[in-house]
Each structure stands twice: as C-alpha cells, then as structure tokens.
Design an enzyme around this catalytic site. Structure first.
Site, PDB file in Angstrom:
ATOM      1  N   HIS A 111     -14.333  25.423  25.315  1.00 48.57           N
ATOM      2  CA  HIS A 111     -15.854  23.906  25.708  1.00 48.57           C
ATOM      3  C   HIS A 111     -16.212  24.480  26.305  1.00 48.57           C
ATOM      4  O   HIS A 111     -16.726  25.890  27.213  1.00 48.57           O
ATOM      5  CB  HIS A 111     -14.445  23.125  25.792  1.00 48.57           C
ATOM      6  CG  HIS A 111     -13.589  23.313  27.187  1.00 48.57           C
ATOM      7  ND1 HIS A 111     -14.967  23.354  28.543  1.00 48.57           N
ATOM      8  CD2 HIS A 111     -12.886  23.150  27.598  1.00 48.57           C
ATOM      9  CE1 HIS A 111     -13.744  22.970  29.234  1.00 48.57           C
ATOM     10  NE2 HIS A 111     -12.513  23.670  29.218  1.00 48.57           N
ATOM     11  N   CYS A 127      -7.792  26.273  29.488  1.00 51.41           N
ATOM     12  CA  CYS A 127      -8.726  26.739  28.578  1.00 51.41           C
ATOM     13  C   CYS A 127      -9.492  27.927  28.535  1.00 51.41           C
ATOM     14  O   CYS A 127      -9.999  28.036  29.852  1.00 51.41           O
ATOM     15  CB  CYS A 127      -9.780  25.116  28.537  1.00 51.41           C
ATOM     16  SG  CYS A 127      -8.238  23.563  28.359  1.00 51.41           S
TER      17      CYS A 127
END
Length: 176
Positions: A111, A127
């Site tokens: 992301h 992440c």
C-alpha cells in the site's frame, strides 16, 4: 460407471489452471526484505525496482509466495475509522491485498503511505509500504491473481525470479 463418477467430480470441483503458475509473461512481484525493495517482473524482464518499507521486526512481514486477492483505490482504514483519501490515512493512495497466513487480502498488503519518509525502512506492522505514486503505478500494472513472493535473500531479483519461474533465461526461450 467410472466415466459417470469422473463427470460428477469434474462438475463439482473447482477449475484449476493448467500448466505452470506463473506463466511466462505474467506479472510477478518480488519483495526482498533484506534490501527493502520490490521488483515487478513483466514480459520476461524486471520492469521496475522500488524502495519499500517492511516489518519493524523480521517476523512481522510474512515470507512465502502469495496471491493478490483484493485491490482498492483510496482504501478505508478500518482500524482507526479513517476515510480513504484522507491525509491521515496510513494506507495512502492504493491497497493491493494478498492472502498471507490464510487471510483474505485485507490484513496484509502492499500500500501507499501518509509517511513518505518511512519508505526504505523497517517500520511497518507487516505490510509493504510504497511511495504513493509508485503504488498507483503498481496498482495499474498488476491484476488480481498476481503472485507475490516475499523473501529475505542476498541474490539478485533476476536470480530469484528464474528460480520461481517468473523469468525464463534467454537460452531457455524456445526458438520458433
């Protein structure tokens, strides 16, 4: 009878792709936690290498080969109830979720970020963070189903991609 049983089995079983996965030319993403870099393999070449942020500790960003299962523009941050597109949203401009540890693509992902200065460092909760302009490009480049390999490796992206059949060595390409 055998034909009948095989026919029933084929009707109720999922249809699996035939052949190798990924197929030569398919997009493939490699994240190297050792160097905090992400490579995109496309059309039998390394299309680009990008700086990323990964887990604060080695165990936070899972290693293995996963599949992209969900993509979202201006993703909503559920943990703190922050709307997509907000400058306070830590997910940035795009979310590319993958199925690590048996999840559905909404826990682990690649992301953007609202902290561009964090890219290139070991700072995430698991992440993979990218600069927003680069994750927008990646989002446009790879479809749902793209394989994502996360590794901790001292080899080049080309060597890793060849091992995982995402790249074909020049001498292995059949001449037609």
């Amino acid at each position: 009878m055998r034909f009948f049983l095989c026919s029933i089995f084929m009707m109720i079983s999922p249809i699996w792709p035939l052949g190798e996965n990924p197929l030569p030319g398919d997009p493939y993403v490699i994240v190297n936690k050792r160097t905090n870099e992400l490579a995109v393999i496309l059309d039998n070449k390394v299309e680009g290498v990008y700086s990323v942020a990964t887990g604060k500790t080695d165990d936070l960003t899972p290693e293995g080969e996963f599949s992209v299962t969900v993509k979202a523009e201006n993703p909503y941050y559920r943990k703190k109830n922050i709307e997509g597109g907000s400058p306070d949203n830590p997910l940035g401009a795009r979310w590319i979720g993958f199925d690590a540890k048996g999840t559905d693509g909404r826990i682990y992902g690649i992301h953007g970020t609202n902290r561009e200065e964090s890219v290139g460092k070991f700072v995430s909760n698991g992440c993979i963070r990218m600069h927003n302009d680069e994750v927008v490009h990646l989002f446009q480049t790879i479809p749902v189903g793209t394989r994502v390999l996360i590794t901790d490796d001292n080899r080049s992206f080309e060597e890793i991609a060849i091992e995982h059949k995402a790249l074909i060595k020049k001498q292995d390409i059949p001449i037609e």
